[in-house]
Enzyme design. Structure first.
Site, short mmCIF file in Angstrom:
data_model
loop_
_atom_site.label_atom_id
_atom_site.label_comp_id
_atom_site.label_asym_id
_atom_site.label_seq_id
_atom_site.Cartn_x
_atom_site.Cartn_y
_atom_site.Cartn_z
N SER A 219 0.83 -1.20 0.00
CA SER A 219 0.00 0.00 0.00
C SER A 219 0.88 1.26 0.00
O SER A 219 1.62 1.48 -0.95
CB SER A 219 -0.95 -0.04 1.20
OG SER A 219 -1.96 0.92 1.09
N HIS B 47 -7.31 -6.06 0.59
CA HIS B 47 -6.15 -5.23 0.92
C HIS B 47 -5.41 -5.71 2.17
O HIS B 47 -4.44 -5.09 2.59
CB HIS B 47 -6.63 -3.78 1.14
CG HIS B 47 -5.56 -2.73 1.03
ND1 HIS B 47 -4.98 -2.37 -0.15
CD2 HIS B 47 -4.96 -1.95 1.99
CE1 HIS B 47 -4.09 -1.41 0.05
NE2 HIS B 47 -4.05 -1.15 1.35
N ASP C 75 -10.07 -5.55 -3.65
CA ASP C 75 -9.53 -4.51 -2.77
C ASP C 75 -10.45 -3.30 -2.80
O ASP C 75 -10.68 -2.70 -3.87
CB ASP C 75 -8.13 -4.13 -3.27
CG ASP C 75 -7.36 -3.26 -2.30
OD1 ASP C 75 -7.98 -2.40 -1.65
OD2 ASP C 75 -6.13 -3.43 -2.22
#
Length: 280
Positions: A148, A257, A224
């Site tokens: 991320s 995620h 995600d």
């Protein structure tokens, strides 16, 4: 450098240290896994950069990376995600996507952030120098990866430092901070209103400036919840094609995620880096 803990793991050691950082002007902690091979000879090292709200411990406890690092005989270093301490400014509204836990791996130029938020210098220069001085790692063989915000950090750092890393990979990276709310909030405050200054920390922009090509692996989950608004993987796909920068970008069906996603493919990422650290 103060050793906070040392735990036997997968034949090696999971370590945690504390030190005073001159780049960040505060005390910092970081975690290191050393495989058993490090007892005999310096080993290659992979730097892991974590995402928003994380510390140096999230990856260590959730990813299951130690078993594969031990198999290939590589060290993994996991720094914190921002400066810490009572003197370090934080988001005035207490938001989780800026300030402490959200350093974005940039060198801040705006006040009050510039005195502490220099995570780029910390990751690229200060921490590797500290590691090479105190731990049995081979700094000539290093790679970098992250998740991320940390995926953004890994990609931009690798692209800005050709020759420093053998390979780079990312899980669910923020591909274009210039074009997403997380990036606009963070870069706008850390770097100011001049968006041209942001380009130095935008992967899609940096691809167009690259003079050499590094092995790149990116995994992105199709489920995600941040994919469309924040991560912008479609922009990375277009940029790699437009600038003829070869990279492996994999959409993984059904994954989100979370660290469950990371744990599902961490073995392939470590094998990817080991291929370039051990045999290239």
């Amino acid at each position: 450098m103060e050793k906070l803990s040392a735990i036997q793991c997968c034949g090696g050691e999971q370590l945690r240290f504390k030190h005073r950082s001159h780049s960040l002007n505060c005390d910092m902690t970081f975690s290191v896994f050393l495989p058993q091979d490090a007892q005999k000879t310096p080993v290659p090292v992979i730097y892991w950069l974590s995402g928003l709200t994380c510390t140096d411990e999230n990856f260590v406890t959730k990813a299951g990376a130690q078993r594969f690092a031990a198999e290939y005989g590589v060290a993994i270093v996991a720094p914190d995600t921002s400066p810490r301490g009572d003197d370090v400014p934080d988001d005035p509204n207490g938001a989780w996507d800026f300030g402490k836990g959200a350093g974005f791996y940039v060198n801040a130029t705006e006040q009050p952030w510039a005195a502490h938020y220099r995570m780029y210098d910390y990751v690229v220069t200060e921490l590797p120098a500290l590691i090479s001085q105190h731990l049995p790692v081979d700094t000539a063989r290093q790679s970098i990866f992250g998740h991320s915000m940390g995926g953004h950090g890994a990609l931009t750092i690798a692209l800005k430092n050709p020759g420093k890393y053998r390979s780079v990979s990312a899980f669910s990276p923020i591909c274009s901070p210039l074009n997403c709310p997380w990036g606009e909030k963070a870069l706008g405050q850390y770097l100011g209103d001049d968006r041209s200054a942001w380009e130095d920390y935008d992967t899609c922009t940096l691809l167009g400036k690259a003079q050499s090509h590094l092995p790149v692996l990116v995994d992105q989950g199709s489920a995600d919840s941040f994919l469309v608004e924040q991560l912008k993987t479609d922009r990375l796909l277009r940029a790699s094609t437009e600038h003829q920068y070869p990279m492996t970008i994999r959409m993984q069906a059904g994954y989100d995620h979370s660290y469950f996603f990371i744990a599902s493919f961490i073995d392939e990422h470590i094998a990817f880096h080991a291929n370039h650290l051990l045999w290239s």
